[in-house]
Design a protein around this motif. Structure first.
Motif, mmCIF file in Angstrom:
data_model
loop_
_atom_site.group_PDB
_atom_site.id
_atom_site.type_symbol
_atom_site.label_atom_id
_atom_site.label_comp_id
_atom_site.label_asym_id
_atom_site.label_seq_id
_atom_site.Cartn_x
_atom_site.Cartn_y
_atom_site.Cartn_z
ATOM 1 N N CYS A 132 70.969 23.720 15.069
ATOM 2 C CA CYS A 132 70.240 23.675 13.628
ATOM 3 C C CYS A 132 69.132 25.064 14.118
ATOM 4 O O CYS A 132 68.697 25.049 15.253
ATOM 5 C CB CYS A 132 69.594 22.440 13.526
ATOM 6 S SG CYS A 132 68.724 22.615 11.972
ATOM 7 N N SER A 174 66.171 24.690 13.231
ATOM 8 C CA SER A 174 64.919 24.043 13.681
ATOM 9 C C SER A 174 65.053 23.753 15.271
ATOM 10 O O SER A 174 63.950 23.742 15.904
ATOM 11 C CB SER A 174 64.741 22.692 12.976
ATOM 12 O OG SER A 174 65.836 21.868 13.244
ATOM 13 N N HIS A 211 69.723 17.489 16.971
ATOM 14 C CA HIS A 211 69.715 16.057 16.335
ATOM 15 C C HIS A 211 70.955 15.988 15.366
ATOM 16 O O HIS A 211 71.190 15.179 14.462
ATOM 17 C CB HIS A 211 68.405 16.135 15.291
ATOM 18 C CG HIS A 211 68.312 17.457 14.551
ATOM 19 N ND1 HIS A 211 67.658 18.700 14.755
ATOM 20 C CD2 HIS A 211 68.812 17.628 13.216
ATOM 21 C CE1 HIS A 211 67.971 19.483 14.168
ATOM 22 N NE2 HIS A 211 68.749 18.945 13.115
ATOM 23 N N GLU A 212 71.956 16.888 15.741
ATOM 24 C CA GLU A 212 73.263 16.924 14.973
ATOM 25 C C GLU A 212 74.284 16.654 15.985
ATOM 26 O O GLU A 212 74.895 17.646 16.664
ATOM 27 C CB GLU A 212 73.579 18.266 14.261
ATOM 28 C CG GLU A 212 72.461 18.577 13.177
ATOM 29 C CD GLU A 212 72.727 20.251 12.770
ATOM 30 O OE1 GLU A 212 73.638 20.500 12.874
ATOM 31 O OE2 GLU A 212 71.636 20.501 12.007
ATOM 32 N N GLU A 269 75.288 15.775 9.373
ATOM 33 C CA GLU A 269 73.727 15.909 9.138
ATOM 34 C C GLU A 269 73.436 16.889 8.124
ATOM 35 O O GLU A 269 72.620 16.480 7.315
ATOM 36 C CB GLU A 269 73.162 15.980 10.535
ATOM 37 C CG GLU A 269 71.672 15.661 10.623
ATOM 38 C CD GLU A 269 70.820 16.823 10.406
ATOM 39 O OE1 GLU A 269 69.669 16.885 10.561
ATOM 40 O OE2 GLU A 269 71.557 17.784 10.118
HETATM 41 ZN ZN LIG Z 1 68.968 20.288 11.330
#
Ligand SMILES: [Zn+2]
Ligand SMILES: [Zn+2]
Length: 335
Positions: free
Chosen positions: A42, A44, A64-65, A149
């Motif tokens: 991502c 981020s 986080h994915e 996500e």
């Molecule tokens: Zn993300």
């Protein structure tokens, strides 16, 4: 049992993976051990790696994915079994504050989100609370599930617009999230989706994925207005345009992450009851909706997943994710 876990341990501007042999920690009754199949990179994560993220700073395991497979379940876990395919919600809420008690776990404060304040999912196996796992049907391909996500982000964003205002919507910015929001709007039945985006290729994709009209920045007619406007960029100029383009009684959703304070045309907003709301992450229902859309083939990831790298080429994957011609870059574990 001992197992070898591959963990990402990035330094600023450098992605490293390391193999660690360690004893498997025993599971708490409400925990689940999972094995990662795909990790999505991502924007981020890139900010975290470069040390530009406000809270996540290296060295921290990013990510986080993920799409993963359950390998072991704690004694109290009844809704999951080894072999189940899952996506993991990275929000680790306290479960005790007023926000958590009302089910708005994305508002739990101080936030604990994997990959930012606490170690992320960029590792080949890990232990997570069962409540963070959402089970997917076995026929849904794992690489598609890895996109759940961003779909959850888009679903949440669209639900921040009152239902009556999801009719004629302007989306500002057609990157990964903007293109996901365009699809989410199409799925919830928006009649007219207009998009402002500087990149010609992304404008073409926006049309393909559900927009009726795409324009370059500054090309909307002076007197045009929309029932809802979603600003995925959140720069001073885009949030100003979003506010000026929403009709009386309409809603602006700030979806992008602003870098600082932005000017709002408050007189224009106040007199005709225009609202400005924001969208931040998601709640568990958004993951359920995302899995359902992906499983039914309503949400199409084919043009959005541009690259898949084996985990042995993780540094190249992170390089590729920084090029403007990539949309979503995935890393495949076990290959
Ligand atoms: Zn993300
Ligand atoms: Zn809380």
């Amino acid at each position: 049992m001992h197992s070898v876990t591959r963990v990402f341990l990035p330094d600023v501007n450098r992605v490293m993976t390391e193999e660690k042999e360690q004893p498997d920690e025993p599971l708490q009754p409400d925990e689940v051990r999972i094995v990662t199949r795909f990790l999505g990179i991502c924007g981020s994560d890139l900010h975290v790696l470069k040390g530009h993220h406000p809270v996540g700073k290296p060295p921290i395991v990013p990510g986080h994915e993920i799409a993963a497979v359950v390998s072991e379940t704690g004694a109290d876990v009844t809704h999951l079994r080894p072999g189940d395919n899952v996506v993991v919600d990275p929000i680790m809420p306290c479960l005790d504050c007023p926000a958590c008690r009302s089910g708005r776990f994305n508002l739990c404060f101080p936030p604990r989100v994997a990959g930012f304040r606490i170690p992320g999912f960029a590792r080949s196996s890990m232990v997570v609370p069962a409540r963070n796992l959402h089970k997917a049907p076995p026929e849904l391909p794992m690489k598609v599930l890895a996109f759940a996500e961003p779909v959850a982000c888009a679903h949440h964003c669209v639900t921040r617009l009152p239902e009556s205002q999801r009719d004629r919507v302007l989306v500002i910015g057609a990157g990964t999230i903007g293109l996901s929001i365009i699809q989410a709007l199409r799925i919830v039945g928006a009649r007219e989706i207009a998009v402002v985006e500087p990149d010609e290729r992304k404008r073409a994709l926006a049309l393909k994925l559900g927009a009726q009209r795409v324009v370059a920045p500054g090309k909307l007619a002076e007197d045009e207005s929309f029932s809802g406007v979603i600003d995925v960029v959140a720069a001073p100029a885009t949030i100003m345009e979003a506010c000026l383009k929403v009709e009386p009684g309409g809603t602006v959703v700030c979806m992008g992450v602003p870098r600082g304070n932005c000017e709002i045309p408050l007189a224009h907003m106040q007199r005709f009851e225009r609202s400005l709301v924001s969208s931040g992450m998601y709640v568990p229902e958004d993951f359920e909706a995302a899995i359902s859309w992906l499983s039914q083939g309503l949400f199409d990831t084919r043009d959005l997943i541009t690259d898949i790298f084996p985990v042995s080429q993780a540094p190249q994957a992170f390089e590729r994710a920084q090029t403007p011609t990539s949309i979503k870059v995935l890393i495949e574990f076990g290959r």
